[in-house]
Enzyme design. Structure first.
Site, PDB file in Angstrom:
ATOM      1  CG  ASN A   1      12.595   1.676   6.709  1.00 51.50           C
ATOM      2  OD1 ASN A   1      11.970   0.912   5.981  1.00 51.50           O
ATOM      3  ND2 ASN A   1      12.624   1.524   8.030  1.00 51.50           N
TER       4      ASN A   1
ATOM      5  CG  MET B   1       8.443  -7.218   5.987  1.00 54.79           C
ATOM      6  SD  MET B   1       8.453  -5.903   7.222  1.00 54.79           S
ATOM      7  CE  MET B   1       6.764  -5.343   7.155  1.00 54.79           C
ATOM      8  NE  ARG B   2      15.088 -11.291   4.211  1.00 59.72           N
ATOM      9  CZ  ARG B   2      14.964 -12.413   4.911  1.00 59.72           C
ATOM     10  NH1 ARG B   2      13.768 -12.804   5.348  1.00 59.72           N
ATOM     11  NH2 ARG B   2      16.015 -13.138   5.198  1.00 59.72           N
TER      12      ARG B   2
ATOM     13  CD  GLU C   1      27.102   0.236   8.401  1.00 63.75           C
ATOM     14  OE1 GLU C   1      27.558  -0.515   9.272  1.00 63.75           O
ATOM     15  OE2 GLU C   1      27.783   0.796   7.533  1.00 63.75           O
TER      16      GLU C   1
ATOM     17  CG  HIS D   1       9.760   1.768  12.120  1.00 66.54           C
ATOM     18  ND1 HIS D   1       9.999   0.413  12.060  1.00 66.54           N
ATOM     19  CD2 HIS D   1       9.492   2.050  13.422  1.00 66.54           C
ATOM     20  CE1 HIS D   1       9.890  -0.102  13.275  1.00 66.54           C
ATOM     21  NE2 HIS D   1       9.580   0.867  14.118  1.00 66.54           N
TER      22      HIS D   1
ATOM     23  CB  SER E   1      -0.971  -0.005   1.180  1.00 69.07           C
ATOM     24  OG  SER E   1      -0.304   0.133   2.401  1.00 69.07           O
ATOM     25  CG  ASN E   2       3.543   2.628   3.039  1.00 71.02           C
ATOM     26  OD1 ASN E   2       3.405   3.804   3.359  1.00 71.02           O
ATOM     27  ND2 ASN E   2       3.253   1.633   3.870  1.00 71.02           N
TER      28      ASN E   2
ATOM     29  CB  VAL F   1      17.655  -2.059  12.868  1.00 74.35           C
ATOM     30  CG1 VAL F   1      16.186  -2.221  12.492  1.00 74.35           C
ATOM     31  CG2 VAL F   1      18.480  -3.132  12.177  1.00 74.35           C
ATOM     32  CG  ASP F   2      13.540   0.361  12.514  1.00 79.58           C
ATOM     33  OD1 ASP F   2      13.450   0.495  11.287  1.00 79.58           O
ATOM     34  OD2 ASP F   2      13.053  -0.601  13.131  1.00 79.58           O
TER      35      ASP F   2
HETATM   36  C1  GRF Z   1       4.107  -0.530   6.779  1.00 76.90           C
HETATM   37  O1  GRF Z   1       3.281  -0.421   7.872  1.00 76.90           O
HETATM   38  C2  GRF Z   1       5.510  -0.107   7.124  1.00 76.90           C
HETATM   39  O2  GRF Z   1       5.564   0.786   8.160  1.00 76.90           O
HETATM   40  C3  GRF Z   1       6.162  -1.378   7.542  1.00 76.90           C
HETATM   41  O3  GRF Z   1       5.610  -2.342   6.706  1.00 76.90           O
HETATM   42  C4  GRF Z   1       4.290  -1.965   6.349  1.00 76.90           C
HETATM   43  C5  GRF Z   1       4.122  -2.146   4.881  1.00 76.90           C
HETATM   44  O4  GRF Z   1       2.795  -2.034   4.465  1.00 76.90           O
HETATM   45  N1  GRF Z   1       7.585  -1.257   7.461  1.00 76.90           N
HETATM   46  P1  GRF Z   1       2.450  -2.001   2.930  1.00 76.90           P
HETATM   47  O5  GRF Z   1       3.058  -3.247   2.291  1.00 76.90           O
HETATM   48  O6  GRF Z   1       3.017  -0.750   2.338  1.00 76.90           O
HETATM   49  O7  GRF Z   1       0.962  -2.031   2.821  1.00 76.90           O
END
Ligand code: GRF
Length: 187
Positions: free
Chosen positions: A101, A84-85, A136, A103, A7-8, A138-139
């Site tokens: 990124n 998600m890596r 480097e 988050h 969705s993003n 994370v977040d």
């Molecule tokens: C989002 O909530 C983002 O913050 C996290 O993963 C999610 C991805 O959602 N890192 P989508 O695939 O963009 O719907």
């Protein structure tokens, strides 16, 4: 770069097509075959490529493959839109200050996995999301844009995550514009 529903990714494509930011999404890379993001790319007419982490020997090998794709496509700026890596210095070093990124927490609170669950468990009354440059740790990179949302009585992971995501879709295009502005030569 996306691993999930995308969705993003879609929000960013739509924002670019509306001219804010003035950018073009030239390629999507997914690591899961058949993920929602790839289906969205097909619908939106954006080229996509699968780089399956299971066929790469380690994180650095996956990142080398990512860098190759991005260089082939002439990419200036990379967005981790639900990737998600954990990424390595291979990717971070290839795109210094050009790797964004998103988050689902108000960093520096609730880094890592299940940020929405962490926020609920902590009992915060304000949650939110952060778009930031990737470092480097994370977040932990430089924050570009944040948005806050209330945590309402009766919220569960899914209701709070949905409220946060609506804000992610708003701030990610802003963050890409800001990241691009930071790179532009000063006149
Ligand atoms: C989002 O909530 C983002 O913050 C996290 O993963 C999610 C991805 O959602 N890192 P989508 O695939 O963009 O719907």
């Amino acid at each position: 770069m996306a691993s999930g529903s995308g969705s993003n990714f879609e929000a960013l494509v739509e924002a670019c097509r509306a001219g804010r930011p003035q950018a073009e999404v030239v390629v999507l890379v997914v690591n899961n075959p058949g993920c929602g993001a790839a289906q969205r790319a097909d619908r939106l007419g954006v080229p996509w490529q699968l780089l399956d982490h299971r066929v790469h020997s380690d994180r650095a090998a996956l990142d080398r493959a990512l860098v190759t794709v991005f260089h082939e496509r002439g990419v200036d700026l990379v967005v981790m839109a639900g990737w998600m890596r954990i990424v390595t210095p291979v990717l971070i070093g290839a795109f210094p200050d050009r790797l964004v990124n998103i988050h689902p927490s108000l960093l520096p609170s609730f880094r890592g996995v299940d940020a929405v669950g962490q926020a609920l468990a902590a009992g915060v009354t304000l949650a939110g999301c952060t778009a930031h440059l990737v470092s480097e740790e994370v977040d932990a990179g430089r924050i570009l844009v944040q948005a806050a949302v209330p945590v309402l009585a009766g919220d569960d992971r899914s209701s709070l995550a949905a409220r946060i995501q609506r804000q992610e879709h708003r701030i990610l295009p802003l963050a890409v514009q800001l990241a691009a502005d930071r790179l532009a030569p000063q006149g």
